[in-house]
Design a protein around this motif. Structure first.
Motif, PDB file in Angstrom:
ATOM      1  N   THR A 120      16.497  43.992  35.600  1.00 61.78           N
ATOM      2  CA  THR A 120      16.661  43.147  36.783  1.00 61.78           C
ATOM      3  C   THR A 120      16.694  43.944  38.086  1.00 61.78           C
ATOM      4  O   THR A 120      16.698  43.352  39.169  1.00 61.78           O
ATOM      5  CB  THR A 120      17.943  42.314  36.677  1.00 61.78           C
ATOM      6  OG1 THR A 120      19.054  43.197  36.457  1.00 61.78           O
ATOM      7  CG2 THR A 120      17.863  41.344  35.514  1.00 61.78           C
ATOM      8  N   SER A 121      16.727  45.265  38.001  1.00 60.13           N
ATOM      9  CA  SER A 121      16.745  46.089  39.216  1.00 60.13           C
ATOM     10  C   SER A 121      15.367  46.216  39.861  1.00 60.13           C
ATOM     11  O   SER A 121      15.247  46.745  40.972  1.00 60.13           O
ATOM     12  CB  SER A 121      17.283  47.488  38.899  1.00 60.13           C
ATOM     13  OG  SER A 121      16.451  48.147  37.955  1.00 60.13           O
ATOM     14  N   ALA A 122      14.335  45.739  39.198  1.00 63.54           N
ATOM     15  CA  ALA A 122      12.982  45.864  39.735  1.00 63.54           C
ATOM     16  C   ALA A 122      12.846  45.122  41.066  1.00 63.54           C
ATOM     17  O   ALA A 122      13.311  43.996  41.210  1.00 63.54           O
ATOM     18  CB  ALA A 122      11.964  45.324  38.736  1.00 63.54           C
ATOM     19  N   THR A 123      12.214  45.782  42.018  1.00 62.67           N
ATOM     20  CA  THR A 123      11.899  45.174  43.319  1.00 62.67           C
ATOM     21  C   THR A 123      10.465  45.525  43.675  1.00 62.67           C
ATOM     22  O   THR A 123      10.118  46.699  43.698  1.00 62.67           O
ATOM     23  CB  THR A 123      12.843  45.695  44.416  1.00 62.67           C
ATOM     24  OG1 THR A 123      14.202  45.466  44.028  1.00 62.67           O
ATOM     25  CG2 THR A 123      12.570  44.994  45.736  1.00 62.67           C
ATOM     26  N   PRO A 124       9.619  44.517  43.927  1.00 66.29           N
ATOM     27  CA  PRO A 124       9.891  43.078  43.878  1.00 66.29           C
ATOM     28  C   PRO A 124      10.181  42.607  42.459  1.00 66.29           C
ATOM     29  O   PRO A 124       9.959  43.333  41.490  1.00 66.29           O
ATOM     30  CB  PRO A 124       8.592  42.468  44.416  1.00 66.29           C
ATOM     31  CG  PRO A 124       7.543  43.471  44.045  1.00 66.29           C
ATOM     32  CD  PRO A 124       8.192  44.817  44.219  1.00 66.29           C
ATOM     33  N   ASN A 125      10.689  41.369  42.364  1.00 64.59           N
ATOM     34  CA  ASN A 125      10.977  40.809  41.057  1.00 64.59           C
ATOM     35  C   ASN A 125       9.714  40.736  40.213  1.00 64.59           C
ATOM     36  O   ASN A 125       8.625  40.465  40.724  1.00 64.59           O
ATOM     37  CB  ASN A 125      11.575  39.409  41.207  1.00 64.59           C
ATOM     38  CG  ASN A 125      12.993  39.447  41.729  1.00 64.59           C
ATOM     39  OD1 ASN A 125      13.804  40.242  41.275  1.00 64.59           O
ATOM     40  ND2 ASN A 125      13.297  38.600  42.702  1.00 64.59           N
ATOM     41  N   LEU A 126       9.878  40.992  38.911  1.00 66.89           N
ATOM     42  CA  LEU A 126       8.755  40.977  37.981  1.00 66.89           C
ATOM     43  C   LEU A 126       8.795  39.727  37.118  1.00 66.89           C
ATOM     44  O   LEU A 126       9.864  39.180  36.831  1.00 66.89           O
ATOM     45  CB  LEU A 126       8.796  42.217  37.094  1.00 66.89           C
ATOM     46  CG  LEU A 126       8.691  43.563  37.812  1.00 66.89           C
ATOM     47  CD1 LEU A 126       8.871  44.709  36.825  1.00 66.89           C
ATOM     48  CD2 LEU A 126       7.355  43.684  38.550  1.00 66.89           C
TER      49      LEU A 126
ATOM     50  N   PRO B 293      14.520  38.948  32.627  1.00 71.08           N
ATOM     51  CA  PRO B 293      15.108  37.948  31.732  1.00 71.08           C
ATOM     52  C   PRO B 293      15.318  36.576  32.353  1.00 71.08           C
ATOM     53  O   PRO B 293      15.490  35.594  31.635  1.00 71.08           O
ATOM     54  CB  PRO B 293      16.443  38.580  31.327  1.00 71.08           C
ATOM     55  CG  PRO B 293      16.736  39.573  32.392  1.00 71.08           C
ATOM     56  CD  PRO B 293      15.409  40.093  32.837  1.00 71.08           C
ATOM     57  N   ALA B 294      15.319  36.477  33.674  1.00 73.12           N
ATOM     58  CA  ALA B 294      15.457  35.185  34.347  1.00 73.12           C
ATOM     59  C   ALA B 294      14.276  34.977  35.279  1.00 73.12           C
ATOM     60  O   ALA B 294      13.718  35.931  35.826  1.00 73.12           O
ATOM     61  CB  ALA B 294      16.767  35.112  35.127  1.00 73.12           C
ATOM     62  N   ILE B 295      13.893  33.724  35.464  1.00 68.51           N
ATOM     63  CA  ILE B 295      12.785  33.386  36.349  1.00 68.51           C
ATOM     64  C   ILE B 295      13.286  33.354  37.789  1.00 68.51           C
ATOM     65  O   ILE B 295      14.180  32.569  38.130  1.00 68.51           O
ATOM     66  CB  ILE B 295      12.170  32.031  35.969  1.00 68.51           C
ATOM     67  CG1 ILE B 295      11.596  32.090  34.552  1.00 68.51           C
ATOM     68  CG2 ILE B 295      11.101  31.627  36.966  1.00 68.51           C
ATOM     69  CD1 ILE B 295      10.455  33.070  34.372  1.00 68.51           C
ATOM     70  N   ASN B 296      12.729  34.216  38.628  1.00 66.63           N
ATOM     71  CA  ASN B 296      13.120  34.268  40.031  1.00 66.63           C
ATOM     72  C   ASN B 296      12.196  33.389  40.881  1.00 66.63           C
ATOM     73  O   ASN B 296      11.004  33.240  40.578  1.00 66.63           O
ATOM     74  CB  ASN B 296      13.066  35.708  40.531  1.00 66.63           C
ATOM     75  CG  ASN B 296      14.123  36.578  39.874  1.00 66.63           C
ATOM     76  OD1 ASN B 296      15.310  36.415  40.124  1.00 66.63           O
ATOM     77  ND2 ASN B 296      13.699  37.502  39.017  1.00 66.63           N
ATOM     78  N   ALA B 297      12.755  32.844  41.952  1.00 71.16           N
ATOM     79  CA  ALA B 297      12.025  31.860  42.750  1.00 71.16           C
ATOM     80  C   ALA B 297      10.867  32.460  43.528  1.00 71.16           C
ATOM     81  O   ALA B 297       9.966  31.734  43.952  1.00 71.16           O
ATOM     82  CB  ALA B 297      12.994  31.169  43.714  1.00 71.16           C
TER      83      ALA B 297
END
Length: 467
Positions: free
Chosen positions: A431-437, A441-445
């Motif tokens: 979850t530390s990835a930036t930008p979100n991938l 494990p969770a769907i980011n908006a």
């Protein structure tokens, strides 16, 4: 299962995408349910369906088309899909799931002997369907999302344009779940460490624990169990993902670097604050001093600091404990005492450390959160301090030499939280990835509908394992 599939193929509607790969959605829903729901709806976001069922199928087709134009296989990929009642509350829900129905190893021409490959990838590699009576991927999605008690009033967004607003974009979720079915997962049990039938997944040849230097295929069951919860130490060791990360992940990782004393010197994971100034480079360096206001040795900082604590933290980085009051109250109190920065040690075990929530425009010092375990390490070293000095110096900053979501050697971090999260651990990016991938494990908006660089790292990983 084979008889059921034969019946479904014969009687139910199928939808097909023709591109570099052919992906067929096999509608496994009974009449009136899921893809067959006749509820009238208005076309939305490029989805021209006029029934709920038709719009759902169109969204599946959009995701199938994206993967179809990305992959390369002469063998059609079949996805048996249904809409089911999945676990759900008003605040948490299983959106969907997908995975390979069969796995194969040591087939003629396998790029890696003694390794499991999912059925869709196996078919691609051998050039024909290894089991024509069984679909390649099984997919289930939450039919109740948006209904009372299941994210009430927040259904899937069925448009194809990603303009989902506050809703969950179905196409994005489908791209994520289809990737699992295509092979973005291990078939090894991350809770017990047990290999499937004694054979590692192709995934396990690339999953590297940097604290031991071992990949999962070479570990014992117990070593895999321990590795699955080493947040920040589990990486993907594939050359294509590592190369692509240079164009996808943002430069700069927020970290706490302890400079002295030598026994605790090193880099520590942090959760950043939603208030105060963001961490920067070269960052803030200062001496660390703990706040002590509650026995046994807890520094809650929920009230203005005592004269002794004020003397200890003035001009220093204050170490405080989570608990009792909000983060902004703690940080404002140490700021008022003259602290130049703050570290909040968690009060429950787990990693990685979450961020610090809250809002207070009056806070002007940087603050981070560390794990309970790391907090105990620092406190033990700080036990040797005087009232005014500890000899522990640290930097709160951003390491521009490390990309957000990668280790110092550029290898992408995998999700390995403590405690283990069954169904999520190991088979996702961190979850530390930036930008979100896409494969977090969770769907980011803020996700796009892209699966390749320079937007995403899903396809490079599939290529690493043989696609």
């Amino acid at each position: 299962m084979n008889k059921l599939l034969t019946f479904l193929i014969a009687l139910l509607m199928c939808s097909t995408s023709w591109a570099a790969a052919t992906i067929t959605i096999v509608n496994g829903d009974p009449p009136g349910i899921g893809f067959n729901d006749p509820t009238p709806v208005t076309p939305v976001g490029g989805n021209t369906g006029i029934t709920l069922g038709a719009q759902r199928l169109n969204a599946f087709q959009a995701a199938a088309s994206k993967w179809g134009e990305t992959l390369n296989s002469t063998v059609p990929i079949r996805v048996l899909a249904t809409w089911d009642a999945l676990p759900c509350t008003d605040t948490a829900a299983v959106l969907g799931s997908a995975g390979a129905l069969e796995v194969f190893s040591d087939f003629p021409g396998a790029p890696q002997p003694n390794a499991w490959f999912g059925k869709a990838e196996t078919n691609k590699l051998i050039g024909f369907d290894a089991d024509p009576d069984t679909p390649d991927i099984r997919a289930r999605f939450n039919v109740n999302l948006g209904q009372p008690g299941c994210f009430t009033g927040s259904p899937f967004y069925l448009g194809l344009d990603n303009q989902h607003g506050p809703y969950t974009d179905l196409v994005t979720v489908l791209l994520h779940e289809f990737a699992h079915g295509l092979g973005f997962q291990t078939y090894t049990d991350d809770q017990t460490g047990e290999l499937l039938a004694g054979i590692p997944s192709i995934w396990d040849y690339f999953l590297l624990d940097t604290s031991t230097g071992k990949v999962w295929k070479d570990m014992t069951d117990a070593e895999r169990v321990a590795s699955a919860v080493k947040s920040g130490k589990l990486v993907w060791n594939g050359v294509l993902v590592t190369a692509a990360a240079q164009s996808v992940l943002q430069r700069g990782t927020p970290i706490l670097t302890v400079l002295t004393p030598p026994e605790v010197a090193g880099v520590y994971q942090v959760g950043t604050a939603g208030f105060g100034p963001p961490l920067s480079s070269p960052g803030l360096t200062g001496e660390v001093m703990p706040v002590l206001d509650t026995p046994p040795d807890l520094g809650l900082a929920c009230a203005p600091l005592s004269p002794i604590n004020l003397l200890a933290v003035k001009g220093k980085i204050a170490l405080v404990d989570r608990g009792v009051c909000t983060f902004v109250v703690k940080i404002r109190n140490v700021q008022d005492a003259g602290a130049i920065g703050a570290i909040v040690a968690d009060n429950v075990a787990g990693a990685p450390p979450p961020g610090l929530g809250g809002s207070d425009p009056s806070i002007v010092i940087p603050a981070v959160r560390i794990t309970q375990e790391d907090g105990q390490v620092l406190k033990q070293a700080l036990a040797k301090r005087t009232r005014a000095h500890s000899g522990m110096f640290a930097n709160l900053g951003v390491n521009l030499g490390v990309r957000a979501g990668a280790d110092p050697l550029g290898r992408v971090l995998m999700y390995a939280p403590r405690p283990n999260q069954p169904g999520s651990s190991v088979s996702h990016y961190d979850t530390s990835a930036t930008p979100n991938l896409l494969m977090e494990p969770a769907i980011n908006a803020d996700l796009t509908h892209e699966v390749k660089p320079p937007f995403d790292l899903t396809y490079p990983l599939l290529r690493d394992i043989g696609w």
